[in-house]
Design an enzyme around this catalytic site. Structure first.
Site, mmCIF file in Angstrom:
data_model
loop_
_atom_site.group_PDB
_atom_site.id
_atom_site.type_symbol
_atom_site.label_atom_id
_atom_site.label_comp_id
_atom_site.label_asym_id
_atom_site.label_seq_id
_atom_site.Cartn_x
_atom_site.Cartn_y
_atom_site.Cartn_z
ATOM 1 N N GLU A 155 67.354 -11.693 52.583
ATOM 2 C CA GLU A 155 66.714 -10.939 53.677
ATOM 3 C C GLU A 155 66.034 -11.846 54.698
ATOM 4 O O GLU A 155 64.879 -12.233 54.508
ATOM 5 C CB GLU A 155 65.694 -9.944 53.113
ATOM 6 C CG GLU A 155 65.009 -9.134 54.212
ATOM 7 C CD GLU A 155 64.001 -8.102 53.714
ATOM 8 O OE1 GLU A 155 63.767 -8.019 52.496
ATOM 9 O OE2 GLU A 155 63.444 -7.399 54.552
ATOM 10 N N LYS A 206 70.493 -8.517 53.789
ATOM 11 C CA LYS A 206 69.577 -7.488 54.297
ATOM 12 C C LYS A 206 68.973 -7.952 55.616
ATOM 13 O O LYS A 206 67.937 -8.621 55.633
ATOM 14 C CB LYS A 206 68.487 -7.203 53.255
ATOM 15 C CG LYS A 206 67.446 -6.175 53.724
ATOM 16 C CD LYS A 206 66.589 -5.668 52.579
ATOM 17 C CE LYS A 206 65.452 -4.809 53.089
ATOM 18 N NZ LYS A 206 64.747 -4.085 52.031
ATOM 19 N N SER A 210 64.296 -1.138 57.561
ATOM 20 C CA SER A 210 63.925 -0.245 58.673
ATOM 21 C C SER A 210 62.923 -0.918 59.603
ATOM 22 O O SER A 210 62.885 -0.596 60.801
ATOM 23 C CB SER A 210 63.439 1.110 58.169
ATOM 24 O OG SER A 210 62.317 1.025 57.331
ATOM 25 N N GLY A 261 59.904 -0.796 60.625
ATOM 26 C CA GLY A 261 58.957 -0.145 61.533
ATOM 27 C C GLY A 261 59.609 0.887 62.441
ATOM 28 O O GLY A 261 58.935 1.547 63.225
ATOM 29 N N ARG A 307 59.807 1.933 54.455
ATOM 30 C CA ARG A 307 59.039 2.951 55.172
ATOM 31 C C ARG A 307 59.883 4.143 55.627
ATOM 32 O O ARG A 307 59.451 5.288 55.512
ATOM 33 C CB ARG A 307 58.331 2.316 56.378
ATOM 34 C CG ARG A 307 57.136 1.496 55.975
ATOM 35 C CD ARG A 307 56.731 0.530 57.067
ATOM 36 N NE ARG A 307 57.664 -0.584 57.193
ATOM 37 C CZ ARG A 307 57.541 -1.560 58.091
ATOM 38 N NH1 ARG A 307 56.537 -1.541 58.939
ATOM 39 N NH2 ARG A 307 58.408 -2.549 58.130
HETATM 40 P P1 13P Z 1 61.065 -1.518 55.620
HETATM 41 O O1 13P Z 1 62.326 -0.693 55.579
HETATM 42 O O2 13P Z 1 59.805 -0.697 55.577
HETATM 43 O O3 13P Z 1 61.097 -2.549 56.701
HETATM 44 O O4 13P Z 1 61.008 -2.317 54.242
HETATM 45 C C1 13P Z 1 62.155 -2.882 53.768
HETATM 46 C C2 13P Z 1 61.834 -4.119 53.048
HETATM 47 O O5 13P Z 1 62.106 -4.260 51.881
HETATM 48 C C3 13P Z 1 61.206 -5.212 53.793
HETATM 49 O O6 13P Z 1 61.211 -6.358 53.024
#
Ligand code: 13P
Length: 328
Positions: A176, A218, A260, A262, A291
């Site tokens: 990620e 990701k 997501s 934010g 979120r």
């Molecule tokens: P969000 O979808 O809230 O950004 O969180 C995903 C996530 O795992 C961030 O590391």
């Protein structure tokens, strides 16, 4: 390393219309989320909240896996270990293994993710506890003169080392590299930074010998910064996101699951649907939302036992919408 097992797990994470629930908020982040509904976080409340999500009837139709935090993987539901419980529902247990992003020395405004020290040992423990996949999040910030190539390169190097250690332990790494959407930059700037970041990440993964068929990427969507006066449309976001990924992500990667970051639940749902309407992507395109999947359910729940059913309804309705139409 069992390459077939890694491939199977990675494919199962993005099978059909399914995606991943990110429920791996760190101690600080879950505190922030619960504060919004007037609760103070502690391990019992955190479990009550997450149990509400995980025990939602039918959720396995849309959710292939859940990313857990260290505290949660050690907890139980119905007398079963967390991994046993999720597995019994046909959901893959995953674990966040990074130790968070800290200020990068000599690089004002930039962050570097920690957690490589002792990672192999921790990974072995998580594997015994039933984790099938893991997550490591790098944070790239857009601003005046940043991100620097140094920051991108160091974060990419650590992502590759993490991914290598995961695969040695038969755990699929979610890689990620998140370009934050908090600034006032245009879509074009986000495209340039995301492209630079992904190129660096795949270069380091290749150097380290990480098997690309056994990872899940990701990334952020390519989107206008939150404070940019001109906000790109969903169609533009979809188009530019897919173009950027096609330029940078090898076809061997089985799945790309977006964060997501934010975006509102509706925006994250709509953008993913538009992304999936664009034909010709070699990888599965799905979600790994925190979120955007949880916000509505959290508000409805508000920490009250009598709201569990209504909160689960909000959660599964959102999960169903997010995993809805897929072009491929
Ligand atoms: P969000 O979808 O809230 O950004 O969180 C995903 C996530 O795992 C961030 O590391």
């Amino acid at each position: 390393m069992d390459i077939n097992l890694l491939k199977q797990t990675a494919q199962a994470m993005v099978v059909g219309k399914k995606g991943i629930l990110a429920a791996d908020e760190s101690t600080k982040t879950i505190q922030k989320r619960l504060e919004k509904i007037g609760l103070e976080s502690n391990p019992q409340i955190n479990l009550a909240y997450r149990q509400m999500l995980f025990t939602t009837p039918g959720i396995e139709e849309y959710i292939s896996g859940v990313i857990l935090f260290d505290e949660t993987i050690r907890q139980e539901i119905d007398g079963k270990s967390m991994s046993e419980y999720l597995s019994s529902r046909g959901i893959l247990p995953g674990i966040k293994v990074d130790k968070g992003a800290v200020d990068m020395e000599g690089h004002p405004g930039e962050k570097i993710t920690e957690g490589l020290e002792g990672l192999d040992g921790r990974m072995k423990e998580y594997e015994k506890k039933g984790a099938k996949f893991a997550k490591w999040r790098a944070v790239i910030t857009i601003g005046q003169g940043i991100p620097t190539d140094d920051c991108i390169a160091e974060n990419a190097k650590r992502l590759a080392e993490y991914a290598y250690i995961c695969q040695q332990n038969n755990i699929v790494p979610i890689v990620e590299p998140e370009v934050l959407m908090d600034a006032d930059n245009t879509l074009e700037v986000c495209r340039e930074v995301t492209s630079r970041t992904l190129k660096a990440v795949f270069e380091k993964l290749k150097e380290k010998g990480v098997v690309l068929e056994g990872i899940i990427l990701k990334p952020n969507m390519v989107i206008s910064g939150k404070n940019c006066p001109v906000q790109a449309s969903g169609e533009e976001v979809a188009q530019v996101t897919v173009e950027t990924l096609k330029d940078t992500v090898p076809a061997e990667v089985p799945g790309i699951v977006f964060l997501s970051g934010g975006q509102s639940p509706d925006q994250a749902t709509e953008n993913l649907a538009l992304i999936n309407q664009i034909p010709g992507s070699p990888w599965k395109l799905s979600f790994s939302y925190g979120r955007a999947l949880q916000d509505e359910a959290l508000t409805v729940w508000s920490g009250k036992e009598e709201n569990v059913e209504a909160a689960q309804k909000a959660f599964i309705e959102r999960a169903k919408k997010v995993s809805s139409p897929r072009a491929s």
